[in-house]
Write an enzyme that holds these catalytic residues in place. Structure first.
Site, PDB file in Angstrom:
ATOM      1  N   HIS A 117     -53.286  18.595   3.363  1.00  0.00           N
ATOM      2  CA  HIS A 117     -52.979  17.169   3.519  1.00  0.00           C
ATOM      3  C   HIS A 117     -54.182  16.440   4.143  1.00  0.00           C
ATOM      4  O   HIS A 117     -54.579  15.366   3.695  1.00  0.00           O
ATOM      5  CB  HIS A 117     -51.750  16.966   4.423  1.00  0.00           C
ATOM      6  CG  HIS A 117     -50.437  17.258   3.768  1.00  0.00           C
ATOM      7  ND1 HIS A 117     -50.086  18.505   3.317  1.00  0.00           N
ATOM      8  CD2 HIS A 117     -49.375  16.450   3.490  1.00  0.00           C
ATOM      9  CE1 HIS A 117     -48.871  18.463   2.795  1.00  0.00           C
ATOM     10  NE2 HIS A 117     -48.409  17.226   2.896  1.00  0.00           N
ATOM     11  N   GLU A 151      -9.037   1.707   5.392  1.00  0.00           N
ATOM     12  CA  GLU A 151      -9.543   1.246   4.099  1.00  0.00           C
ATOM     13  C   GLU A 151      -9.357  -0.277   3.987  1.00  0.00           C
ATOM     14  O   GLU A 151     -10.295  -0.996   3.691  1.00  0.00           O
ATOM     15  CB  GLU A 151      -8.768   1.967   2.990  1.00  0.00           C
ATOM     16  CG  GLU A 151      -9.219   1.622   1.595  1.00  0.00           C
ATOM     17  CD  GLU A 151      -8.257   2.136   0.536  1.00  0.00           C
ATOM     18  OE1 GLU A 151      -7.098   2.481   0.882  1.00  0.00           O
ATOM     19  OE2 GLU A 151      -8.651   2.181  -0.643  1.00  0.00           O
ATOM     20  N   HIS A 152      -8.118  -0.739   4.219  1.00  0.00           N
ATOM     21  CA  HIS A 152      -7.812  -2.170   4.207  1.00  0.00           C
ATOM     22  C   HIS A 152      -7.369  -2.595   5.594  1.00  0.00           C
ATOM     23  O   HIS A 152      -6.522  -1.944   6.195  1.00  0.00           O
ATOM     24  CB  HIS A 152      -6.647  -2.489   3.255  1.00  0.00           C
ATOM     25  CG  HIS A 152      -6.837  -2.013   1.860  1.00  0.00           C
ATOM     26  ND1 HIS A 152      -6.292  -0.831   1.395  1.00  0.00           N
ATOM     27  CD2 HIS A 152      -7.513  -2.546   0.810  1.00  0.00           C
ATOM     28  CE1 HIS A 152      -6.612  -0.670   0.118  1.00  0.00           C
ATOM     29  NE2 HIS A 152      -7.362  -1.694  -0.271  1.00  0.00           N
ATOM     30  N   GLN A 199       0.824  -1.211   0.000  1.00  0.00           N
ATOM     31  CA  GLN A 199       0.000   0.000   0.000  1.00  0.00           C
ATOM     32  C   GLN A 199       0.857   1.260   0.000  1.00  0.00           C
ATOM     33  O   GLN A 199       0.515   2.259  -0.628  1.00  0.00           O
ATOM     34  CB  GLN A 199      -0.975   0.003   1.184  1.00  0.00           C
ATOM     35  CG  GLN A 199      -2.062  -1.043   1.050  1.00  0.00           C
ATOM     36  CD  GLN A 199      -2.678  -1.052  -0.341  1.00  0.00           C
ATOM     37  OE1 GLN A 199      -3.355  -0.115  -0.740  1.00  0.00           O
ATOM     38  NE2 GLN A 199      -2.414  -2.105  -1.126  1.00  0.00           N
ATOM     39  N   ASP A 247      -7.133  -6.436  -4.407  1.00  0.00           N
ATOM     40  CA  ASP A 247      -6.990  -5.379  -5.415  1.00  0.00           C
ATOM     41  C   ASP A 247      -7.316  -5.886  -6.809  1.00  0.00           C
ATOM     42  O   ASP A 247      -7.807  -5.133  -7.644  1.00  0.00           O
ATOM     43  CB  ASP A 247      -5.547  -4.855  -5.432  1.00  0.00           C
ATOM     44  CG  ASP A 247      -5.260  -3.922  -4.286  1.00  0.00           C
ATOM     45  OD1 ASP A 247      -6.223  -3.409  -3.689  1.00  0.00           O
ATOM     46  OD2 ASP A 247      -4.071  -3.698  -3.980  1.00  0.00           O
ATOM     47  N   HIS A 300       1.782   3.092  -3.285  1.00  0.00           N
ATOM     48  CA  HIS A 300       0.792   3.817  -4.096  1.00  0.00           C
ATOM     49  C   HIS A 300       1.082   5.311  -4.180  1.00  0.00           C
ATOM     50  O   HIS A 300       0.946   5.931  -5.228  1.00  0.00           O
ATOM     51  CB  HIS A 300      -0.610   3.643  -3.505  1.00  0.00           C
ATOM     52  CG  HIS A 300      -1.330   2.424  -3.985  1.00  0.00           C
ATOM     53  ND1 HIS A 300      -1.661   2.233  -5.296  1.00  0.00           N
ATOM     54  CD2 HIS A 300      -1.786   1.326  -3.328  1.00  0.00           C
ATOM     55  CE1 HIS A 300      -2.297   1.065  -5.431  1.00  0.00           C
ATOM     56  NE2 HIS A 300      -2.377   0.497  -4.255  1.00  0.00           N
TER      57      HIS A 300
END
Lengths: 426, 426
Positions: free
Chosen positions: B412, B319-320, B251, B353, B254
């Site tokens: 109404h 996230e992971h 990761q 992934d 990235h």
């Protein structure tokens, strides 16, 4: 009400107010003040905007007790029955976590988890909306959210409407706060000494509330940005013009910018509805609001056949759609875009606002093309679950590594190859 | 990599870039240009930002044929197998419309309808991401979206990467366009002569893309605003330090702002992972990026027990998340906030992934507290269905009218009372 053969949907479009740039800067400054000063900002801004010096931000058990005294018992029973109906509907929306397995030992799944905390904003002002309390709180409760907070602007006496307090108590809210507008949204998003921040804010509000929700989106989640209410009715010659007129006006009375549209194959019906609207309008307490809405955003469109009518409805993507034709259920499959679909002569739109059980927080301004009614899914989130076995990784590592290298991500490739016991890079 | 006993999650927070105000005004101007000038703006901005004069915006069948020649057959087979796995997972997410009835003739339901059209943005730049194509397109296809459009910035030769075109073709995309950045988002939101507008835009991108998506939100729907990638690993003394280090680095490579965190009960493991990260980092092609990420947003936290570890993981809401403990499946119930959860030693994050089948578009920056992986629900919307019978409306009209009057909404009340045949207001 006018009957139109030339269909011009643009005339129904109502953008955000022209003043929104100025209001946005005011909203940003309010949000900053709440972020920096916490409770003190809420007390100050409530005095400024709501004209009342509060002693406490939180509603006391005594205030809730008093609310029950103010509302007659029959009304409390109606609120309870509505709450039960709304719960019955939303329970159907609840999803289970699931998984599936592969022969190679792989397990893949999706875990459903309720949000930890949610804030429900309930508008105040001239009218009180206990129904909004039920609609905002119930799906959160059904989802399993542990902490549900309600926030609403106080009146000049520093109180919340009795109906709102009763509805909140009946739907099981434990924390109720007095604050409105952008400052209430700021308190929910950032937290103050008294009000702990939440993970998601839902509920309709005025332009300040809408702008504030948009600003804090990302820090917290929000539901949709609600625009003025809309109703579209699709009807043929079998429909009752008096019902249609009454239903159109029920949405028109919300806001001078509400839209009320009839799409019909029958010229006779069109003329009757036009007359009925004018007639029924005259005795309405909110006739000025409803009248302005009908004049500006009301229309009766004549179409050649129901197919064209449905095409037009899908173009409009109305918040509320009523279908009053000979066989309304048969048309359901062709209706692609509508927040809530009311079928047949007895399904008057207010049935859904208060009582049937479905949610009345619905996508407006054509966003029914891609948005949904407020629902239980809005108060849960999903997590993917991935378990690879030794067999699965050994069988697939080379393929995964090749894919990673195709994307130029060597560390990804090496991470899976590590499981093969390869050490050439060490 | 440093081992820390004092846990300071704030140091892991990465806000939006400081420059975003200036970039926002640039994004607004680009969006306006696309809105006003259509295709001409796309050609001009592509020349300006991507350095290429395009002849056509749309990718031709010939270009797709050429892409298959550029990619070796084995790789095409891997892409096809990944596509099948991803489809298998997402099919499980598909929901049915449902209804229930009451004895009084009421029918209430929820209709699920796919969106009409979706645009998938695929980032370009230094790396090509065919996997993003599969992840963005597949849930839309499974949902039943009729028109799926792919858009991605061209290289200096005016081409899209072969891997992207093959993945797009394999996942059944019929329209592929060459345009990137804010201008691509503008084209999808407003439409141009060549590119018809869509109802929803998904896919990650750089800051310009993220800001543009936020701007057009409301006109169209968007998925989440993606931040830099994150991985957290929860491990005890049974875990393999070399696996953990490799996964953390997968990761970290990235983005210099990627976060990589180990939470462990074992001091021995902590030291081994710290060493392994430094060692494995040295031979990585993207070691500068990964190294910066690890230095700035990498951390190894020592905790007293797994309960504290899970508490910390839920605070981070990564996230992971990888769980490498003796009995990872037993901990699943306690994990509340994570985008994707990888269980056991063989479930290396890149498995998710590329290949296992779950989606790799996941909530970042702690938004796993309230957001979900990209999924089939994101490409459908719900409509409530309400049908009241004559009995149901006659039994309940008075109650509904009372509720409406409690909220001050007389029109109404009258709309439902009309169904009782009452005419006192006419």
């Amino acid at each position: 009400m006018k009957i139109e053969r030339a269909i011009d949907l643009k005339s129904l479009q109502r953008g955000i107010d022209q003043d929104s740039e100025a209001q946005l800067s005011s909203v940003k400054s309010i949000l900053n003040q709440v972020k920096e000063q916490g409770d003190a900002a809420l007390f100050e801004l409530t005095e400024k905007f709501d004209g009342v010096q509060l002693k406490e931000l939180q509603v006391s058990p005594e205030e809730i007790r008093q609310a029950y005294e103010e509302i007659d018992d029959e009304m409390v029973e109606i609120i309870k029955e509505a709450a039960r109906n709304i719960e019955e509907y939303h329970v159907q929306q609840k999803k289970q976590s699931w998984f599936f397995t592969r022969q190679d030992g792989t397990l893949l799944g999706q875990k459903i988890t309720p949000l930890d905390s949610v804030g429900v904003y309930v508008p105040g002002g001239t009218a009180a909306y206990p129904s909004s309390v039920l609609m905002g709180v119930t799906p959160a409760k059904v989802a399993g959210v542990e902490r549900i907070v309600l926030i609403s602007p106080p009146d000049k006496n520093g109180k919340l409407p009795a109906g709102v307090l009763v509805a909140a108590n009946e739907s099981g809210v434990a924390e109720i706060y007095k604050s409105g507008g952008a400052q209430a949204i700021g308190a929910l998003a950032y937290g103050t000494e008294t009000i702990q921040n939440v993970d998601k804010i839902v509920g309709p509000g005025n332009l300040y509330v809408a702008l504030a929700k948009r600003e804090v989106f990302g820090t917290v989640d929000i539901d949709m940005i609600a625009g003025p209410s809309e109703i579209a009715v699709l009807a043929d010659q079998t429909a009752n013009p008096s019902y249609i007129a009454a239903d159109l006006l029920s949405q028109a009375e919300h806001d001078p910018r509400s839209a009320a549209v009839l799409v019909t194959t029958s010229e006779v019906l069109a003329e009757q509805v036009a007359e009925e609207v004018d007639k029924q309008l005259q005795t309405l307490p909110r006739r000025e609001i409803a009248g302005e809405a009908v004049r500006n955003y009301g229309a009766i469109y004549l179409v050649d056949n129901l197919k064209d009518g449905i095409h037009l409805i899908n173009e409009i993507a109305p918040e509320h759609l009523e279908v009053m034709t000979e066989s309304p259920m048969e048309l359901l499959g062709q209706i692609k875009h509508a927040g809530a679909i009311f079928l047949g002569p007895n399904s008057s739109e207010p049935v859904g606002d208060y009582f049937a059980g479905s949610n009345h927080v619905l996508p407006t301004s054509g966003t029914a093309r891609f948005s949904s009614p407020l629902n239980v899914d809005d108060f849960t989130k999903k997590s993917s679950v991935i378990m690879y076995s030794e067999t699965a990784i050994k069988d697939n590592a080379k393929k995964i590594a090749a894919f990673a290298r195709l994307e130029g991500l060597e560390a990804h490739a090496r991470a899976v190859e590590k499981r093969l016991g390869e050490t050439e890079h060490e």
